[in-house]
Design an enzyme around this catalytic site. Structure first.
Site, PDB file in Angstrom:
ATOM      1  N   GLY A  53       0.777  -1.238   0.000  1.00 38.72           N
ATOM      2  CA  GLY A  53       0.000   0.000   0.000  1.00 38.72           C
ATOM      3  C   GLY A  53       0.804   1.281   0.000  1.00 38.72           C
ATOM      4  CG  ASN A 105       1.616   3.148  -5.859  1.00 38.43           C
ATOM      5  OD1 ASN A 105       1.865   4.156  -6.510  1.00 38.43           O
ATOM      6  ND2 ASN A 105       2.294   2.014  -6.000  1.00 38.43           N
ATOM      7  CG  LEU A 112      -2.314  -8.881  -6.147  1.00 38.70           C
ATOM      8  CD1 LEU A 112      -1.421  -9.898  -5.456  1.00 38.70           C
ATOM      9  CD2 LEU A 112      -1.608  -8.300  -7.357  1.00 38.70           C
ATOM     10  CG  LEU A 131     -10.625 -10.273 -13.483  1.00 36.13           C
ATOM     11  CD1 LEU A 131      -9.342  -9.669 -14.016  1.00 36.13           C
ATOM     12  CD2 LEU A 131     -10.897 -11.611 -14.173  1.00 36.13           C
ATOM     13  CB  ILE A 132     -12.858  -5.272 -11.083  1.00 37.88           C
ATOM     14  CG1 ILE A 132     -11.659  -4.629 -10.380  1.00 37.88           C
ATOM     15  CG2 ILE A 132     -14.147  -4.532 -10.735  1.00 37.88           C
ATOM     16  CD1 ILE A 132     -11.741  -4.604  -8.879  1.00 37.88           C
ATOM     17  CG  HIS A 162       0.893  -3.565 -15.345  1.00 37.26           C
ATOM     18  ND1 HIS A 162       0.497  -4.708 -14.682  1.00 37.26           N
ATOM     19  CD2 HIS A 162       1.934  -3.930 -16.134  1.00 37.26           C
ATOM     20  CE1 HIS A 162       1.259  -5.718 -15.064  1.00 37.26           C
ATOM     21  NE2 HIS A 162       2.142  -5.276 -15.939  1.00 37.26           N
ATOM     22  CG  ASP A 183      -2.508  -6.125 -16.184  1.00 38.49           C
ATOM     23  OD1 ASP A 183      -2.880  -5.354 -15.284  1.00 38.49           O
ATOM     24  OD2 ASP A 183      -1.781  -7.111 -15.968  1.00 38.49           O
ATOM     25  CD  GLU A 188       4.009   1.751  -9.444  1.00 38.58           C
ATOM     26  OE1 GLU A 188       3.643   0.855 -10.191  1.00 38.58           O
ATOM     27  OE2 GLU A 188       4.222   1.588  -8.241  1.00 38.58           O
TER      28      GLU A 188
HETATM   29  C1  GRF Z   1       2.876  -1.320  -7.721  1.00 39.72           C
HETATM   30  O1  GRF Z   1       4.109  -1.525  -8.335  1.00 39.72           O
HETATM   31  C2  GRF Z   1       1.762  -1.278  -8.734  1.00 39.72           C
HETATM   32  O2  GRF Z   1       2.181  -0.867 -10.003  1.00 39.72           O
HETATM   33  C3  GRF Z   1       1.345  -2.710  -8.828  1.00 39.72           C
HETATM   34  O3  GRF Z   1       1.493  -3.223  -7.540  1.00 39.72           O
HETATM   35  C4  GRF Z   1       2.486  -2.492  -6.844  1.00 39.72           C
HETATM   36  C5  GRF Z   1       1.880  -2.071  -5.534  1.00 39.72           C
HETATM   37  O4  GRF Z   1       2.841  -1.526  -4.670  1.00 39.72           O
HETATM   38  N1  GRF Z   1       0.027  -2.812  -9.397  1.00 39.72           N
HETATM   39  P1  GRF Z   1       2.370  -0.856  -3.301  1.00 39.72           P
HETATM   40  O5  GRF Z   1       1.511  -1.890  -2.580  1.00 39.72           O
HETATM   41  O6  GRF Z   1       1.603   0.368  -3.642  1.00 39.72           O
HETATM   42  O7  GRF Z   1       3.628  -0.572  -2.548  1.00 39.72           O
END
Ligand code: GRF
Length: 195
Positions: free
Chosen positions: A13, A15, A86, A88-89, A105, A146, A175
């Site tokens: 988490g 991000n 992770l 699918l929606i 992604h 994706d 990101e």
């Molecule tokens: C990120 O690299 C994102 O692109 C991918 O999963 C990772 C999540 O990282 N979908 P975090 O949990 O936000 O650290």
């Protein structure tokens, strides 16, 4: 109007935290809810520290009932943001929130995407293919992993001595920088179609 964002995440988490802090500072939107399919995911701990409501849900809640769907409808977010989510929606959620669900992604789609392509697996595949560059892709979410329309990409070099970890680090920086900015642009377009 202050836009609400709901984040779905399965793991660390980082991000999610960057997005929440970005909008806490900017004030144009706020992360109103963080949802995870793993009850011990660190993202839920981050949510507590950030004082953001959070919920853990099960496979049954998402796929065999309307528990997640109705919680999302009640929340009424402008965007549903996948950040390391992770599963699918389900189609019913995609239909309900058509064009409002986005994912990030950690590679340049359409390469290195699809089921099983997440986290270190992506970076390992990029290195094994001797790619000279990688990056991030932000895309709309549809019913396939994706495969939704690409909204934004940013690139970075793959260096000769890169490991999956060093590449992941460079990509995480991209990101953190771009994902909240892209959201902000999408939200502006919603408020004012002329933008
Ligand atoms: C990120 O690299 C994102 O692109 C991918 O999963 C990772 C999540 O990282 N979908 P975090 O949990 O936000 O650290």
């Amino acid at each position: 109007m202050k836009h609400k964002l709901v984040i779905l995440a399965s793991g660390n988490g980082s991000n999610a935290q960057h997005i929440a802090e970005y909008f806490q500072e900017k004030g144009s939107a706020s992360v109103s809810l963080i949802m995870s399919n793993k009850r011990d995911a660190y993202v839920l701990e981050r949510a507590r520290k950030l004082n953001i409501p959070s919920i853990a849900f099960t496979w049954h809640d998402l796929y065999n009932s309307d528990i997640v769907l109705s919680r999302l409808i009640a929340e009424n977010p402008s965007l549903i943001v996948l950040a390391g989510f992770l599963w699918l929606i389900p189609e019913i959620i995609i239909r309900q929130f058509n064009g409002q669900i986005i994912n990030i992604h950690p590679a340049l789609l359409p390469k290195f995407g699809g089921k099983g392509m997440y986290g270190a697996f992506v970076h390992e595949a990029v290195l094994a293919a001797n790619e000279k560059e990688s990056g991030i892709t932000i895309h709309l979410v549809n019913e396939k992993y994706d495969k939704g329309d690409i909204i934004f990409q940013a690139r970075c070099a793959v260096l000769p001595d890169d490991t999956p970890d060093s590449l992941a680090h460079r990509i995480h920086e991209l990101e953190y920088r771009h994902y909240p900015e892209v959201m902000e642009k999408l939200l502006k377009n919603k408020t004012n179609p002329a933008l």
